[in-house]
Design an enzyme around this catalytic site. Structure first.
Site, PDB file in Angstrom:
ATOM      1  N   ASP A 153       0.905  -0.794  -0.321  1.00  0.00           N
ATOM      2  CA  ASP A 153      -0.082   0.015  -0.042  1.00  0.00           C
ATOM      3  C   ASP A 153       1.090   1.355   0.296  1.00  0.00           C
ATOM      4  O   ASP A 153       0.482   2.055   0.562  1.00  0.00           O
ATOM      5  CB  ASP A 153      -0.945   0.002   1.332  1.00  0.00           C
ATOM      6  N   LYS A 210       1.867   1.835  -5.087  1.00  0.00           N
ATOM      7  CA  LYS A 210       2.450   1.523  -6.282  1.00  0.00           C
ATOM      8  C   LYS A 210       1.526   1.497  -7.456  1.00  0.00           C
ATOM      9  O   LYS A 210       2.413   2.337  -8.830  1.00  0.00           O
ATOM     10  CB  LYS A 210       3.088   0.190  -6.217  1.00  0.00           C
ATOM     11  N   GLY A 252      -4.313  -4.189  -3.534  1.00  0.00           N
ATOM     12  CA  GLY A 252      -5.442  -3.678  -4.033  1.00  0.00           C
ATOM     13  C   GLY A 252      -4.740  -1.760  -4.233  1.00  0.00           C
ATOM     14  O   GLY A 252      -3.488  -1.230  -3.529  1.00  0.00           O
ATOM     15  N   HIS A 253      -4.533  -2.057  -5.887  1.00  0.00           N
ATOM     16  CA  HIS A 253      -3.928  -0.431  -6.327  1.00  0.00           C
ATOM     17  C   HIS A 253      -4.280   0.315  -6.550  1.00  0.00           C
ATOM     18  O   HIS A 253      -5.369   0.304  -7.361  1.00  0.00           O
ATOM     19  CB  HIS A 253      -3.349  -1.226  -7.512  1.00  0.00           C
ATOM     20  N   GLN A 257       2.479  -6.365  -3.307  1.00  0.00           N
ATOM     21  CA  GLN A 257       2.668  -6.453  -1.797  1.00  0.00           C
ATOM     22  C   GLN A 257       3.991  -4.999  -1.569  1.00  0.00           C
ATOM     23  O   GLN A 257       3.845  -4.773  -2.800  1.00  0.00           O
ATOM     24  CB  GLN A 257       2.588  -7.924  -1.491  1.00  0.00           C
ATOM     25  N   GLY A 282      -0.764  13.695  -3.653  1.00  0.00           N
ATOM     26  CA  GLY A 282      -1.323  13.856  -3.546  1.00  0.00           C
ATOM     27  C   GLY A 282      -2.015  12.491  -4.340  1.00  0.00           C
ATOM     28  O   GLY A 282      -1.338  11.789  -5.334  1.00  0.00           O
TER      29      GLY A 282
HETATM   30  P1  GDP Z   1      -0.207   0.125  -3.559  1.00  0.00           P
HETATM   31  O1  GDP Z   1      -1.020  -1.184  -3.288  1.00  0.00           O
HETATM   32  O2  GDP Z   1       0.942   0.180  -3.212  1.00  0.00           O
HETATM   33  O3  GDP Z   1      -0.764   0.547  -5.225  1.00  0.00           O
HETATM   34  O4  GDP Z   1      -1.176   1.350  -2.704  1.00  0.00           O
HETATM   35  P2  GDP Z   1      -2.037   1.382  -2.528  1.00  0.00           P
HETATM   36  O5  GDP Z   1      -3.877   2.171  -3.445  1.00  0.00           O
HETATM   37  O6  GDP Z   1      -3.702   0.292  -1.798  1.00  0.00           O
HETATM   38  O7  GDP Z   1      -2.709   2.940  -1.384  1.00  0.00           O
HETATM   39  C1  GDP Z   1      -2.274   3.801  -1.466  1.00  0.00           C
HETATM   40  C2  GDP Z   1      -3.290   5.187  -0.799  1.00  0.00           C
HETATM   41  O8  GDP Z   1      -2.896   6.179  -0.862  1.00  0.00           O
HETATM   42  C3  GDP Z   1      -4.144   5.008  -2.676  1.00  0.00           C
HETATM   43  O9  GDP Z   1      -5.741   5.600  -2.024  1.00  0.00           O
HETATM   44  C4  GDP Z   1      -4.091   6.033  -3.202  1.00  0.00           C
HETATM   45  O10 GDP Z   1      -4.894   7.117  -3.396  1.00  0.00           O
HETATM   46  C5  GDP Z   1      -3.268   6.705  -1.983  1.00  0.00           C
HETATM   47  N1  GDP Z   1      -2.414   8.281  -2.830  1.00  0.00           N
HETATM   48  C6  GDP Z   1      -1.254   7.478  -2.798  1.00  0.00           C
HETATM   49  N2  GDP Z   1      -0.375   8.852  -3.478  1.00  0.00           N
HETATM   50  C7  GDP Z   1      -0.321   9.676  -2.595  1.00  0.00           C
HETATM   51  C8  GDP Z   1      -0.272  10.695  -1.691  1.00  0.00           C
HETATM   52  O11 GDP Z   1       1.190  11.763  -2.526  1.00  0.00           O
HETATM   53  N3  GDP Z   1      -0.538  11.608  -1.306  1.00  0.00           N
HETATM   54  C9  GDP Z   1      -1.942  10.800  -0.758  1.00  0.00           C
HETATM   55  N4  GDP Z   1      -3.131  11.961   0.071  1.00  0.00           N
HETATM   56  N5  GDP Z   1      -2.437  10.054  -1.145  1.00  0.00           N
HETATM   57  C10 GDP Z   1      -1.914   9.196  -1.987  1.00  0.00           C
HETATM   58  P1  IMO Z   2      -0.621  -3.991  -2.225  1.00  0.00           P
HETATM   59  O1  IMO Z   2      -1.056  -4.796  -4.126  1.00  0.00           O
HETATM   60  C1  IMO Z   2      -1.205  -4.624   1.756  1.00  0.00           C
HETATM   61  C2  IMO Z   2      -1.408  -8.488   3.065  1.00  0.00           C
HETATM   62  C3  IMO Z   2      -2.547  -9.122   4.493  1.00  0.00           C
HETATM   63  C4  IMO Z   2      -1.851  -9.861   5.647  1.00  0.00           C
HETATM   64  C5  IMO Z   2      -0.822 -10.436   4.654  1.00  0.00           C
HETATM   65  C6  IMO Z   2      -1.092 -12.137   3.833  1.00  0.00           C
HETATM   66  O2  IMO Z   2      -1.898  -3.945  -2.241  1.00  0.00           O
HETATM   67  O3  IMO Z   2      -0.005  -3.519  -1.281  1.00  0.00           O
HETATM   68  P2  IMO Z   2      -3.063 -12.851   1.893  1.00  0.00           P
HETATM   69  O4  IMO Z   2      -4.155 -12.492   1.772  1.00  0.00           O
HETATM   70  O5  IMO Z   2      -1.793 -12.528   0.764  1.00  0.00           O
HETATM   71  O6  IMO Z   2      -1.741 -14.071   2.265  1.00  0.00           O
HETATM   72  O7  IMO Z   2      -2.320 -12.100   3.416  1.00  0.00           O
HETATM   73  O8  IMO Z   2      -0.611  -9.735   3.781  1.00  0.00           O
HETATM   74  N1  IMO Z   2      -1.258  -8.011   2.758  1.00  0.00           N
HETATM   75  C7  IMO Z   2      -1.380  -7.043   1.835  1.00  0.00           C
HETATM   76  N2  IMO Z   2      -0.979  -5.885   2.607  1.00  0.00           N
HETATM   77  N3  IMO Z   2      -0.459  -4.293   0.574  1.00  0.00           N
HETATM   78  C8  IMO Z   2      -1.542  -5.629   0.163  1.00  0.00           C
HETATM   79  O9  IMO Z   2      -1.747  -5.910  -0.954  1.00  0.00           O
HETATM   80  C9  IMO Z   2      -1.667  -6.946   0.567  1.00  0.00           C
HETATM   81  N4  IMO Z   2      -1.183  -8.230  -0.100  1.00  0.00           N
HETATM   82  C10 IMO Z   2      -1.516  -9.027   1.414  1.00  0.00           C
HETATM   83  O10 IMO Z   2      -2.310  -7.948   5.030  1.00  0.00           O
HETATM   84  O11 IMO Z   2      -1.438  -9.277   6.497  1.00  0.00           O
HETATM   85 MG    MG Z   3      -3.440  -1.235  -1.661  1.00  0.00          MG
END
Ligand code: GDP
Ligand code: IMO
Ligand code: MG
Length: 435
Positions: free
Chosen positions: A15, A18, A42-43, A225, A416
Site C-alpha cells: 500500500d 505502487k 489493491g492498487h 505487496q 496527492g
Molecule cells: P498500492 O497497493 O501500493 O498501490 O497502494 P494503495 O492504493 O493500496 O494505497 C495507497 C493509497 O494512497 C491510495 O488510496 C492512493 O490513492 C493514495 N495515495 C497515493 N499517493 C498519495 C499521495 O501522495 N498523497 C495522498 N494523500 N494519497 C496518496
Molecule cells: P498491495 O499490492 C497490504 C497482507 C495481508 C496479511 C498478509 C497475508 O495492495 O500493496 P494474504 O491474503 O496475502 O495471504 O495476506 O499480507 N497483504 C497486504 N497488505 N497491501 C497488499 O497488497 C497486501 N497483500 C497482502 O493484510 O497481513
Molecule cells: Mg494496496
C-alpha cells in the site's frame, strides 16, 4: 530484450502507492506485467477525480493501447478476474484483446478460501490477518504439486487429470474444514463453465514478453505487496505467500534477469501495515488514529483500518538492498502536513545491541526498540505541489535526511492521490524514464 524496462516494488508492508506510480509511468511503456500475488492486492489510481481500484489486472490497463500481462507467478481467481473485467467495462475500458494471462498461472478455487479461513481460525491470536482471498492455500497447492493451472482447464473429461485433481483437493478440504461439505463435481462444473471466458485471455506470457522486447517494446513490471510481506525476506510468517521483491520477476513471468533493467522502490513518507505481525515504529493512541484519518489508511481490498507508524529506514534499507533499487518514489508526503515534529527511525536497539538490519526472527524484531531522530515539521501545505523547489524547506530537509539514511535518491515525490499531484525531480532516473 532491452534494459529499458523498469520494475516498481513496494519497500514497506504494501500500500505504498505502487498503483499511482504504475499509472504515472505507464505512458513510457508498452507492456505492464504483474509477476506475483493475486487479488489480495489493491492498487488505487485516481484519474481526473475518478477512482479505480485494481486487484489482479495491472494498473496500466487504464491507458488505452497498453498490453497488460498476468504472469505464471500470479494466482488467479476466475470469479475475481471476471468481476474486475466487468467493473472496467462499466467505466468504458475494454481489457479483452490486450490482457493476457499465463497458461502456467495457478487458479484459486472456492476450497482455497475455505481452507484459509480454517487455518486462520486455528491460529487464534497468532493469525496472520490475511485478506481471505485463498492466496496462501493456492500457492500451497502449487508447491505441493497438486495445483491447477490455466492450461489444465480445457480438460472436459471428468475422469481426466483435471477432474481427478479437483476431486482429491476437495476431499482434502472436506477432511480439514468443519461444516458443510463441498461437492467436487460442482467445483469442476463451475470451472468448466468459466473456461470459454478465460480461454481467449490465456497466452504464453514468457514468449509474449520476449517477442515484445525484441521489437523494442518497454516493459513495466508491477510489484504487488511489499518487501516486508515477501515470503522469504519479509516478517515471516506474517507475510504473503509469494516473492514481491524483484527476485519474483524472473520466476513469475519467465524472463531472464537482464530483462529487469532498473528498479523503482515506492515508500510512504511514513509506514503502514494491515494484518498481524511486528511493526517496530507503530503509533498507537490518538496520534496514530489521527495519522490514519489524515492518510485515509483503510485497506483498498478489505477496507480494514491500516496500522500506522513513523518512517523506518531499517526497513527501507533492507528493501533497497534486496531489490537493488535505482531510485525511490516517496508518496503521501502531504499526509504529514501540519505536524509539529516528524520522527524517523534510523536503527533499532535490541537488548544491548544496535541493529542496522532487519533481524530474521520475528520474535527478535518484535522486541526491537526503534531509535528515532526528530525533525521539525512544516506548516505550509505540500498537498498538490508539483515542483520540488516549492516544497517548504523543512519538507526538503526531511527528504534529504531520508535519502541519507536510506542511501537512496528520491526521484519522485507524490503530494496527492491524483496522477498530476506529483513531483518528478529534474535529472532523476524517473525524468529519464519519462523522457
Ligand atoms: P498500492 O497497493 O501500493 O498501490 O497502494 P494503495 O492504493 O493500496 O494505497 C495507497 C493509497 O494512497 C491510495 O488510496 C492512493 O490513492 C493514495 N495515495 C497515493 N499517493 C498519495 C499521495 O501522495 N498523497 C495522498 N494523500 N494519497 C496518496
Ligand atoms: P498491495 O499490492 C497490504 C497482507 C495481508 C496479511 C498478509 C497475508 O495492495 O500493496 P494474504 O491474503 O496475502 O495471504 O495476506 O499480507 N497483504 C497486504 N497488505 N497491501 C497488499 O497488497 C497486501 N497483500 C497482502 O493484510 O497481513
Ligand atoms: Mg494496496
Amino acid at each position: 530484450m532491452t534494459t529499458r524496462n523498469v520494475a516498481i516494488v513496494g519497500t514497506q508492508w504494501g500500500d505504498e502507492g505502487k498503483g499511482k506510480l504504475v499509472d504515472l509511468l505507464t505512458p513510457a511503456f508498452s507492456i505492464v506485467a504483474r509477476y506475483q500475488g493475486g487479488h489480495n492486492a489493491g492498487h488505487t489510481v485516481f484519474v481526473n477525480g475518478r477512482k479505480f481500484v485494481l486487484h489482479l489486472i495491472p494498473s496500466g490497463i487504464l491507458h488505452a493501447g497498453v498490453t497488460c500481462v498476468i504472469g505464471n507467478g500470479v494466482v488467479v481467481d476466475p470469479e475475481a478476474l471476471f468481476a474486475e473485467i466487468d467493473e472496467l467495462r462499466r467505466e468504458g475500458i475494454e481489457p479483452v484483446g490486450r490482457l493476457f494471462i499465463s497458461e502456467r498461472a495457478h487458479v484459486i478455487l472456492p476450497y482455497h478460501r475455505d481452507v484459509e479461513q480454517a487455518a486462520e481460525a486455528a491460529r487464534g491470536d497468532r493469525r496472520i490477518g490475511t485478506t481471505a482471498r485463498g492466496i496462501g492455500p493456492s500457492y500451497e497447492d502449487k508447491s505441493g504439486r497438486r495445483g491447477i493451472r490455466m492450461a489444465d482447464l480445457a480438460d472436459a473429461d471428468p475422469d481426466g487429470p483435471l477432474g481427478q485433481t479437483i476431486r482429491a483437493n476437495v476431499c482434502a478440504r472436506n477432511r480439514t474444514v468443519d461444516g458443510e461439505e463441498l461437492d467436487w463435481r460442482s467445483v469442476r462444473q463451475d470451472l468448466l463453465a468459466a473456461w470459454p471466458r478465460l480461454e481467449p485471455l490465456v497466452a504464453d506470457v514468457s514468449r509474449l514478453l520476449d517477442d515484445g522486447g525484441r521489437k523494442g517494446r518497454r516493459i513495466l513490471f508491477e510489484g504487488a505487496q511489499g518487501t516486508m510481506l515477501d515470503l522469504d525476506h519479509g516478517t515471516y510468517p506474517f507475510v504473503s505467500s509469494s516473492n514481491g521483491t524483484v527476485g519474483g520477476i524472473c520466476a513469475g513471468l519467465g524472463v531472464p534477469p537482464r530483462a529487469i533493467g532498473e528498479v523503482l522502490g515506492v515508500s510512504k513518507a511514513y509506514s503502514t501495515r494491515v494484518g498481524g505481525g511486528p511493526f517496530p515504529t507503530e503509533l498507537g493512541g490518538a496520534f496514530g488514529e489521527a495519522l490514519r484519518e489524515s492518510g485515509d489508511e483503510y485497506g483498498a481490498s478489505t477496507g480494514r483500518p491500516r496500522r500506522v507508524g513513523w518512517f523506518d529506514a531499517v526497513v527501507v534499507r533492507h528493501a533497497a538492498r534486496l531489490n537493488g533499487l535505482d531510485a525511490l518514489a516517496l508518496t503521501k508526503l502531504d499526509v504529514l502536513d501540519g505536524l509539529a515534529e516528524i520522527k524517523l527511525c534510523t536503527h533499532y536497539r535490541c537488548g544491548d545491541q544496535v541493529l542496522n538490519d532487519v533481524p530474521a526472527s520475528v520474535g527478535r524484531l518484535a522486541s526491537c526498540k526503534p531509535q528515532y531522530e526528530t525533525m521539525p515539521g512544516w506548516s505550509r501545505p505540500t498537498a498538490g505541489l508539483r515542483r520540488f523547489d516549492d516544497l517548504p524547506v523543512e519538507a526538503r530537509r526531511y527528504i534529504a535526511r531520508l535519502e541519507e539514511v536510506t542511501g537512496q535518491t528520491v526521484a519522485i515525490v507524490s503530494t496527492g492521490s491524483d496522477r498530476n499531484d506529483t513531483i518528478i525531480r529534474p535529472g532523476s532516473a524517473a525524468a529519464r524514464w519519462l523522457a
